[in-house]
Design an enzyme around this catalytic site. Sequence first.
Site, PDB file in Angstrom:
ATOM      1  N   ARG A 148       0.045  -0.462   1.837  1.00 37.75           N
ATOM      2  CA  ARG A 148       1.182  -1.334   1.563  1.00 37.75           C
ATOM      3  C   ARG A 148       2.426  -0.611   2.070  1.00 37.75           C
ATOM      4  NH1 ARG A 148      -1.727  -1.245  -3.477  1.00 37.75           N
ATOM      5  NH2 ARG A 148      -2.615  -3.277  -4.017  1.00 37.75           N
ATOM      6  N   LYS A 172       0.214   0.227  -6.689  1.00 34.96           N
ATOM      7  CA  LYS A 172       0.864  -0.557  -7.740  1.00 34.96           C
ATOM      8  C   LYS A 172       0.584   0.054  -9.114  1.00 34.96           C
ATOM      9  CE  LYS A 172       0.972  -5.070  -5.453  1.00 34.96           C
ATOM     10  NZ  LYS A 172       0.549  -6.473  -5.540  1.00 34.96           N
ATOM     11  N   HIS A 244       2.545  -5.993   5.996  1.00 34.90           N
ATOM     12  CA  HIS A 244       1.302  -6.400   5.349  1.00 34.90           C
ATOM     13  C   HIS A 244       0.282  -6.913   6.365  1.00 34.90           C
ATOM     14  CE1 HIS A 244       0.709  -6.005   1.092  1.00 34.90           C
ATOM     15  NE2 HIS A 244      -0.089  -7.049   1.045  1.00 34.90           N
ATOM     16  N   ARG A 247      -2.034  -4.214   7.198  1.00 33.67           N
ATOM     17  CA  ARG A 247      -2.973  -4.001   6.087  1.00 33.67           C
ATOM     18  C   ARG A 247      -4.091  -5.050   6.128  1.00 33.67           C
ATOM     19  NH1 ARG A 247      -3.424  -2.031   0.667  1.00 33.67           N
ATOM     20  NH2 ARG A 247      -3.774  -3.639  -0.910  1.00 33.67           N
ATOM     21  N   HIS A 270      -7.427  -2.705  -4.596  1.00 29.37           N
ATOM     22  CA  HIS A 270      -7.466  -3.966  -5.340  1.00 29.37           C
ATOM     23  C   HIS A 270      -8.194  -3.762  -6.665  1.00 29.37           C
ATOM     24  CE1 HIS A 270      -7.083  -6.535  -1.429  1.00 29.37           C
ATOM     25  NE2 HIS A 270      -5.923  -6.135  -1.882  1.00 29.37           N
ATOM     26  N   TYR A 279     -10.719 -11.882   2.567  1.00 28.54           N
ATOM     27  CA  TYR A 279     -10.980 -11.489   3.951  1.00 28.54           C
ATOM     28  C   TYR A 279     -12.283 -12.071   4.488  1.00 28.54           C
ATOM     29  CZ  TYR A 279      -7.131  -8.380   3.067  1.00 28.54           C
ATOM     30  OH  TYR A 279      -5.902  -7.901   2.729  1.00 28.54           O
TER      31      TYR A 279
END
Length: 298
Positions: A148, A172, A244, A247, A270, A279
């Site tokens: 990110r 995050k 992004h 990514r 994630h 994806y």
Amino acid sequence: MKWQNAIRDYQLYLKIERGLSQNTVESYSRDLDKLTLFLEENDIKSSPISIDKTMVQQFIYEVAKKVNPRSQARIISGLRSFFDYLVFEDYRETNPTDLLEAPKIGRKLPDTLSEEEINELISAVDLSHSQGERNRTILETMYSCGLRVSELVTLKISDLFFEEGFIKVTGKGNKERFVPIHYNAQKYITIYISEIRSHLKPSKGFEDTLFLNRRGKGLTRQMIFTILKDLSAKINLNKKISPHTLRHSFATHLLKNGADLRAIQQMLGHESITTTEVYVHLDTSYLKEVVETYHPRK
């Protein structure tokens, strides 16, 4: 209870107890600011404790005129989280958003670049100046590790474990993970540190920050956006891209070349495999190949 006090306490809760990033906290806060502005403009005296479903519905109706369904759904989600917090802290007995229905929105597939477009983008970097060497290293690192933009700009020299072939990434909620790094990215980082960064004097507090600007401070998220935007225009790329995008391309290319979805989930950081599964939808030919390769009736 005043709105200002409630929002401040909520921000502390998000940051300290839930461990959310400053960017996420600010995003939640902006939605609450919109609500308080609506109340002020319409001379509505409701407090965070007294506001009811009707008032919230009226606000959402006004918002719906100005934003797309996806943004509307995000605002409803943000308000629901805020009032859940007030219920959790026993300030309220009920959440006025409980019966509100968010608009139905389809899953938005991320934009990606082909491997050829990635190569073209990186090749377009002007290496005649020191920032060019840095910018190439930035693109190689983002694409190599699927970072990110916030993870890239906070990457530290002490996070590099090249002997083991990994870097430590703070994602995050300040959650750390180790991500494999391709030897090409390792090579460019090593060159950047020894030949470019070594000639910069880091400002106080940025001594360990990997990527620096000319003043010795860390890069901003907007600077990375600008770098990509300029390169995109330079190669006449007819796509709207952002950090992004690199990514997404990283994950898509790994999956297409046979990588395990769980491994990609870990590298991207994630929490849920459901997030990573988006994806799979990018290239349905991959699913066809999986069946043809692994089904016992082949």
